[in-house]
Design an enzyme around this catalytic site. Structure first.
Site, PDB file in Angstrom:
ATOM      1  N   ASP A   1      -7.664  -2.526  -8.194  1.00 46.18           N
ATOM      2  CA  ASP A   1      -7.441  -1.892  -6.968  1.00 46.18           C
ATOM      3  C   ASP A   1      -7.249  -0.638  -6.986  1.00 46.18           C
ATOM      4  O   ASP A   1      -6.108   0.336  -7.542  1.00 46.18           O
ATOM      5  CB  ASP A   1      -5.992  -2.449  -5.940  1.00 46.18           C
ATOM      6  CG  ASP A   1      -5.589  -2.076  -4.296  1.00 46.18           C
ATOM      7  OD1 ASP A   1      -6.543  -0.851  -4.212  1.00 46.18           O
ATOM      8  OD2 ASP A   1      -4.946  -2.736  -3.859  1.00 46.18           O
TER       9      ASP A   1
ATOM     10  N   HIS B   1      -8.083  -4.374  -1.812  1.00 43.90           N
ATOM     11  CA  HIS B   1      -6.684  -3.156  -1.707  1.00 43.90           C
ATOM     12  C   HIS B   1      -5.817  -4.536  -0.527  1.00 43.90           C
ATOM     13  O   HIS B   1      -4.876  -5.080  -0.232  1.00 43.90           O
ATOM     14  CB  HIS B   1      -7.150  -2.165  -1.007  1.00 43.90           C
ATOM     15  CG  HIS B   1      -5.803  -1.785  -0.633  1.00 43.90           C
ATOM     16  ND1 HIS B   1      -4.703  -1.344  -1.647  1.00 43.90           N
ATOM     17  CD2 HIS B   1      -5.136  -0.806   0.400  1.00 43.90           C
ATOM     18  CE1 HIS B   1      -3.803  -0.876  -0.720  1.00 43.90           C
ATOM     19  NE2 HIS B   1      -4.108  -0.796   0.399  1.00 43.90           N
TER      20      HIS B   1
ATOM     21  N   SER C   1       1.006  -1.421   0.273  1.00 48.10           N
ATOM     22  CA  SER C   1       0.205  -0.063  -0.418  1.00 48.10           C
ATOM     23  C   SER C   1       0.741   1.534  -0.198  1.00 48.10           C
ATOM     24  O   SER C   1       1.208   1.661  -1.282  1.00 48.10           O
ATOM     25  CB  SER C   1      -0.642   0.146   1.431  1.00 48.10           C
ATOM     26  OG  SER C   1      -1.927   1.147   1.021  1.00 48.10           O
TER      27      SER C   1
END
Length: 357
Positions: free
Chosen positions: A252, A305, A222
Site C-alpha cells: 500500500d 488501500h 488512511s
C-alpha cells in the site's frame, strides 16, 4: 461447541485486555498474530468502516459531507447494532485550505466548511462484562474530500505546540494533519476544532464513568495512520505512554507517505559511533509497533488501500494469504465503484498532477 469457544474467548479478553491494548507493546502477540488480538483488530476495523458507510457523499443531499444518520441510529443503520457501543458525539474537522482543484468523482467543496470525520462511542454496561472495562472509542474515517487530500500533501513538519504550558518546539507534526486537527469554524457554526471537540467529549465521559476501569481507543484508516511527526513527536508519545499499533499492507503506497525519503532510516549514521544528521529534526518517524500484512500487489492502489480488504484478509488467517488476496482483491476491484471510500486513493494521481500545474 462454537458458543463455548466464543464464551471462552470473551472470558479471555476480560482478563487479557491490557495486553491486547498494548500494555506490553504487544510483545509476543504480533508475530505470530495472537487470535485474540486478531479478533480485536477486526472489531475495531469494523467500527472504522462504519464511518465510511455513514458518510454522505451525495452532493444534492441535505446531509452532504455529514453523517447520514442520527447518533442513536447510526450503529444500527450500518449493520453494527450488536457492536455493544453507543455513539455519544459526532466529530468534525475543518481543513484550513482554500484551493479549488477539480477532480472527477471526488466529493469536493472549495469552501472550508467542517466535514464529518468520525465519532466518539462508549461501550454499554453489557459489553463491559465482555471487554473487562468501559471502552471509549474514537473512530475516524480516511481521506475523501479534495481539501483533505490537499492537507495530506502539506508534508512539511511544523511544531505541534498543543500544550501552551509546554510548547516543546522539538515536537513536530505534518502541517496538513495539524491543520485538520486544530482549525475551527467557531465564528461561523459554533464548532470548535477537532481537537477541542475530542478533548471535551472524552473528558466528559471520563468524568461520567469515574471510578470504573477505562480504556480510550483511537481507531482509524488512511489519514493519520502513516508517519505523522518527527522523532520528537515519537519521543513525546512514548513519554505519555501512548500505545500505537499500525496494521500495514507493505504494497500500500499510502502507508509510506509522508516521509518516503526523510524518515527514521536517514536520521542517524552508525559508523564507528553514532552521528545524528543536522536534518534529523525534519525527518519523519513511525510511532509504535507495526503489524505487517502482505497483500497481492495489484496495480490499482485503491484496492491495496481498501479497508475492507484489510479486514477480510485478517478474517481468513488459515487460507493461503497470497492466493486468497489475489482472488478477493480482484473481486473488490470489479465492484469498487460501489464503495463509499473508493475515492480515498483512486484519484491520488490526478490530484498530484493538478497540484503540479
Amino acid at each position: 461447541a462454537a458458543s463455548s469457544v466464543a464464551a471462552k474467548t470473551c472470558s479471555m479478553l476480560a482478563h487479557f485486555w491490557r495486553e491486547i491494548q498494548g500494555f506490553n507493546d504487544w510483545e509476543n502477540l504480533v508475530e505470530p498474530l495472537h487470535p485474540l488480538l486478531r479478533q480485536e483488530i477486526i472489531r475495531y476495523g469494523e467500527l472504522v468502516t462504519a464511518c465510511y458507510k455513514a458518510f454522505d457523499l451525495d452532493p444534492v443531499s441535505k446531509r452532504f459531507l455529514n453523517c447520514k444518520y442520527g447518533k442513536n441510529s447510526m450503529m444500527r443503520e450500518v449493520g453494527l447494532q450488536d457492536s455493544g457501543y453507543q455513539v455519544t458525539k459526532y466529530i468534525y474537522a475543518t481543513p484550513d485550505i482554500n484551493i479549488n482543484i477539480p477532480i472527477q468523482n471526488v466529493a469536493s467543496s472549495s469552501s472550508s466548511c467542517s466535514r464529518w470525520i468520525g465519532y466518539v462511542a462508549v461501550s454499554s454496561d453489557e459489553s463491559v462484562k465482555r471487554l473487562g472495562r468501559r471502552d471509549v472509542v474514537v473512530s475516524f474515517r480516511g481521506t475523501v474530500t479534495n481539501p483533505e487530500w490537499i492537507a495530506n500533501f502539506m508534508s512539511s513538519l511544523t511544531p505541534a505546540r498543543l500544550d501552551p504550558n509546554n510548547p516543546r518546539p522539538d515536537v513536530k507534526v505534518e502541517s496538513g494533519f495539524l491543520s485538520l486537527y486544530t482549525s475551527d469554524e467557531s465564528d461561523k457554526f459554533g464548532l470548535g476544532s477537532c481537537r477541542e471537540q475530542l478533548l471535551s467529549e472524552v473528558s466528559r465521559l471520563l468524568n461520567k464513568y469515574k471510578g470504573e476501569e477505562l480504556s480510550i481507543t483511537l481507531a482509524g484508516h488512511s489519514m493519520g495512520r502513516p508517519r505523522v511527526g518527527n522523532s520528537g513527536f515519537k519521543a513525546r508519545c512514548d513519554e505519555l505512554g501512548v500505545k500505537v499499533l499500525r496494521i500495514v499492507n507493505i504494497n500500500d503506497p499510502i502507508t509510506k507517505l509522508p516521509g518516503v525519503l526523510l524518515n527514521e532510516n536517514f536520521r542517524v549514521l552508525e559508523l564507528g559511533g553514532r552521528f545524528e544528521f543536522p536534518w534529523s529534526c525534519s525527518c519523519y518517524a513511525h510511532v509504535g509497533v507495526e503489524l505487517v500484512l502482505d497483500f497481492f500487489n495489484v496495480q490499482n492502489p485503491s484496492c491495496v488501500h481498501d479497508l475492507e480488504s484489510y479486514i477480510n484478509l485478517l478474517k481468513s488467517p488459515k487460507i493461503n494469504q497470497q492466493d486468497h488476496a489475489r482472488e478477493f482483491m480482484l473481486s473488490r476491484a470489479q465492484n469498487f465503484k460501489m464503495m463509499p471510500w473508493k475515492n480515498a486513493a483512486g484519484n491520488m494521481a490526478s490530484l498530484v498532477q493538478s497540484l503540479r500545474t
